[in-house]
Design an enzyme around this catalytic site. Structure first.
Site, PDB file in Angstrom:
ATOM      1  CD  GLU A 119      48.154 -11.874  14.752  1.00 16.99           C
ATOM      2  OE1 GLU A 119      48.378 -10.771  14.213  1.00 16.99           O
ATOM      3  OE2 GLU A 119      47.160 -12.579  14.490  1.00 16.99           O
TER       4      GLU A 119
ATOM      5  CG  HIS B  19      53.333 -10.766  12.424  1.00 14.99           C
ATOM      6  ND1 HIS B  19      52.687 -10.512  13.615  1.00 14.99           N
ATOM      7  CD2 HIS B  19      52.586 -10.140  11.476  1.00 14.99           C
ATOM      8  CE1 HIS B  19      51.618  -9.762  13.394  1.00 14.99           C
ATOM      9  NE2 HIS B  19      51.528  -9.517  12.108  1.00 14.99           N
TER      10      HIS B  19
ATOM     11  CG  ASP C 161      49.469  -6.930  13.602  1.00 16.29           C
ATOM     12  OD1 ASP C 161      50.132  -7.001  12.548  1.00 16.29           O
ATOM     13  OD2 ASP C 161      48.628  -7.792  13.932  1.00 16.29           O
TER      14      ASP C 161
ATOM     15  CG  HIS D 128      45.390  -7.645  15.478  1.00 16.39           C
ATOM     16  ND1 HIS D 128      46.021  -8.735  14.925  1.00 16.39           N
ATOM     17  CD2 HIS D 128      44.542  -8.140  16.422  1.00 16.39           C
ATOM     18  CE1 HIS D 128      45.565  -9.844  15.518  1.00 16.39           C
ATOM     19  NE2 HIS D 128      44.665  -9.506  16.411  1.00 16.39           N
TER      20      HIS D 128
ATOM     21  CD  GLU E 252      43.069 -11.839  13.464  1.00 11.02           C
ATOM     22  OE1 GLU E 252      43.751 -10.800  13.364  1.00 11.02           O
ATOM     23  OE2 GLU E 252      43.495 -12.963  13.138  1.00 11.02           O
TER      24      GLU E 252
ATOM     25  CG  HIS F 127      49.299 -12.826   9.688  1.00 13.51           C
ATOM     26  ND1 HIS F 127      49.170 -11.891  10.686  1.00 13.51           N
ATOM     27  CD2 HIS F 127      50.098 -13.790  10.178  1.00 13.51           C
ATOM     28  CE1 HIS F 127      49.842 -12.285  11.737  1.00 13.51           C
ATOM     29  NE2 HIS F 127      50.421 -13.436  11.467  1.00 13.51           N
TER      30      HIS F 127
ATOM     31  CD  GLU G  36      51.200  -7.785   8.744  1.00 12.80           C
ATOM     32  OE1 GLU G  36      50.436  -7.188   9.521  1.00 12.80           O
ATOM     33  OE2 GLU G  36      51.476  -8.994   8.865  1.00 12.80           O
TER      34      GLU G  36
HETATM   35 ZN   LIG Z   1      50.067  -8.331  11.194  1.00 10.82          ZN
END
Ligand SMILES: [Zn+2]
Length: 283
Positions: free
Chosen positions: A36, A38, A47, A122, A124, A175, A180
């Protein structure tokens, strides 16, 4: 330094004739990630790398086996991952992910392990992971196995974020943000660029919008702030979450919302099949 220690054993390094005896009575830890976007400063693999990083340390503490990380996860949503407007996000639809996880967990459940710990990286993925686990449980396939599944941030205490992160925006908006970025600076600094984009107005969680203006909900894919990120903060967060996770798995003491329980008894966990009956009269 934890990085100098040997990796916990990988279940997939065993032979077929070894695996059943090797995992009998033991714990197996499975990291689940995603590919994904970032932001401009972090790789697509955040992630995945973070789920693996937490899983490795948790497995080390629990003398457990690890499984190779699952790389492809659920789609990215604008209010928690920036959405699909950014190149490089690779995902499957939720119903595909539930089916994939259910079938993989069904195969895993045939092994005589005492405990399965699934570490999600992650945002979602979470509802689909829990749904798949519950479908496998409903078939009775986990009857001899304790199962723990959590997104790593769910085990970070509010007291920790209050103390360490000024104006914490909520985990959905972290996010590509300070947590992170800091964890990546600790685990894989070679993959972090020098840019530190900030987004002053993180989106609210739990709202579906169409159409979405990602220029407004993110700053180049970053939902909140990255200023103040550091490897030191990442190391502290990793340690905090690993401590919470191992307490949860060892004796259930991390399960309660309160910081500590007066009748906490290390080494003992109520039998999940009788706990409800012994706890009281509300059911
Ligand atoms: Zn992430």
């Amino acid at each position: 330094m934890t990085n100098a220690q040997p990796r916990p054993p990988l279940l997939t390094d065993l032979t077929s004739s070894q695996v059943a005896d090797a995992v009998r009575g033991r714990t197996v830890v499975w990291p689940i990630g995603a590919i994904e976007q970032h932001g401009p400063h972090l790789p697509l693999s955040v992630d995945l790398i973070l789920a693996e990083g937490f899983a490795t340390e948790i497995a080390r503490e629990l003398d457990a086996y690890t499984l190779p990380a699952q790389a492809v996860g659920a789609r990215s949503l604008p209010q928690s991952g920036g959405g699909l407007y950014f190149p490089g996000t690779v995902y499957v639809a939720g119903d595909t992910l539930v089916r994939f996880l259910r079938e993989t967990l069904t195969a895993l459940a045939a092994l005589p392990m005492a405990r399965l710990v699934v570490v999600n990286g992650h945002y979602e993925n979470e509802p689909f992971l829990f749904e798949a686990l519950d479908q496998v449980r409903e078939q009775g396939l986990f009857d001899g196995t304790e199962v723990f599944a959590f997104s790593w941030w769910s085990l970070a205490r509010d007291t920790w974020t209050d103390a360490e992160i000024p104006a914490f925006p909520g985990w959905h908006a972290e996010h590509a943000g300070v947590t992170e970025t800091s964890l990546m600076l600790h685990l894989r600094p070679d993959l972090v660029t020098d840019e530190r984009p900030d987004h002053d107005n993180p989106p609210r969680a739990g709202v579906y919008l169409h159409p979405v203006d990602v220029e407004q909900t993110t700053h180049r894919g970053v939902l909140s702030s990255t200023s103040g990120s550091s490897a030191h903060l990442g190391e502290k967060l990793l340690r905090h979450v690993v401590d919470e996770a191992t307490a949860l798995v060892r004796d259930g003491s991390g399960l309660l919302f309160a910081q500590s329980s007066p009748d906490r008894r290390p080494g003992r966990r109520p039998d999940p099949r009788t706990a409800d009956r012994s706890e009281g009269t509300t059911q």
